[in-house]
Design an enzyme around this catalytic site. Structure first.
Site, PDB file in Angstrom:
ATOM      1  CG  ASP A 292      -0.282  -0.398   2.489  1.00  0.00           C
ATOM      2  OD1 ASP A 292       0.983  -0.560   2.597  1.00  0.00           O
ATOM      3  OD2 ASP A 292      -1.051  -0.958   3.232  1.00  0.00           O
TER       4      ASP A 292
ATOM      5  CG  ASN B 174      -8.862  -1.703  11.716  1.00  0.00           C
ATOM      6  OD1 ASN B 174      -7.815  -2.478  11.306  1.00  0.00           O
ATOM      7  ND2 ASN B 174      -9.135  -0.536  11.141  1.00  0.00           N
TER       8      ASN B 174
ATOM      9  CG  HIS C 154      -5.801  -2.620   8.423  1.00  0.00           C
ATOM     10  ND1 HIS C 154      -5.872  -1.238   8.769  1.00  0.00           N
ATOM     11  CD2 HIS C 154      -4.389  -2.817   8.805  1.00  0.00           C
ATOM     12  CE1 HIS C 154      -4.539  -0.860   9.102  1.00  0.00           C
ATOM     13  NE2 HIS C 154      -3.758  -1.803   9.402  1.00  0.00           N
TER      14      HIS C 154
ATOM     15  CD  GLU D 223      -8.609   0.801   7.602  1.00  0.00           C
ATOM     16  OE1 GLU D 223      -8.313  -0.418   8.219  1.00  0.00           O
ATOM     17  OE2 GLU D 223      -7.987   1.897   7.755  1.00  0.00           O
TER      18      GLU D 223
END
Ligand code: PGA
Length: 245
Positions: free
Chosen positions: A67, A136, A138, A143
């Site tokens: 990313d 979280n 990810h 996400e």
């Protein structure tokens, strides 16, 4: 999914680096998928040591990173390109012509995502994809949401990701971008082998969902349960919520 609990990040880094170096020594032209963030840093140090000791050359590998932040140039100290140059590529013989990145500066982000998708395909696919995991759940910047993405896409980062990463931007007086480009879950799942590293108590909940939870886009990492060759390296803290194994 193979889950290996070790004492600390150093022990993890030795095992993870060993797998990557073995892959490259078996196939000098390996295609490696790299990750940024704190989780892989020790592993990169071990790979650099092995390079310096003449145990491996990265000259012929092709690389893809997961990313990049939208709007950041490669020269920005918080760009993931800069991170990889600083933490691995620039300290080894990696050939920068074979380094592939989603461009944070692309004006046409859809075209950029398509270009990256094609590049991965043309390379023959990723041999080993290294991953961290967000608090979280990810992976890359996939996400939590209501579906799994296939190819690369533009993502609006969640508050939890911003809360985890904004410190790096604040340290240099910058504001963290709200958008990023990321490989999709499909890109990650197509890798032939996956190594995920998670350390520290802050990852314990996400790790439990990854290993023992339902497969759901609400915890994007949970899809790794369906991959045939995943090794998850944990320390005692990140493994602390797992049931007896
Ligand atoms: P970290 O990030 O390695 O910095 O904890 C992992 C991630 O957000 O995927």
């Amino acid at each position: 999914m193979k889950v290996i609990v070790l004492n600390d990040p150093i022990e993890i880094s030795k095992e993870a680096a060993e797998i990557i170096v073995k892959q490259v020594n078996n196939n000098k032209g390996s295609v490696l998928g790299f990750a940024t963030g704190a989780s892989p840093v020790e592993t990169y140090k071990r790979i650099i040591e092995k390079y310096e000791q003449g145990e491996v050359s990265l000259k012929h590998i092709t690389t893809f990173n997961l990313d990049e932040y939208v709007g950041l140039s490669r020269e920005n100290v918080n760009s993931y390109f800069y991170f990889m140059k600083d933490n691995l590529f620039g300290k080894t013989d990696v050939n920068f012509d074979k380094v592939n990145f989603l461009s944070g500066e692309a004006e046409d982000t859809d075209a950029e995502c398509k270009r990256y998708w094609n590049k991965i395909k043309e390379s023959g696919g990723i041999d080993i994809q290294l991953l961290g995991i967000g608090t979280n759940g990810h992976i890359g910047f996939n996400e939590p949401g209501d579906k799994f993405a296939d190819g690369p896409f533009v993502v609006k980062l969640t508050q939890s990701t911003i809360d985890s990463n904004k410190k790096y931007f604040e340290a240099v007086g910058d504001t963290m971008p709200e958008y990023a480009l990321t490989m999709g879950i499909g890109d990650i799942m197509r890798a032939r082998k996956i190594i995920l590293i998670a350390t520290g108590e802050s990852k314990a909940k996400a790790v439990k969902a990854l290993v023992e939870g339902q497969v759901t886009p609400e915890c994007p990492a949970s899809i790794l349960q369906l991959h045939a060759d995943v090794t998850v390296f944990l320390d005692k803290e990140s493994a602390s919520l797992l049931g007896d194994r």
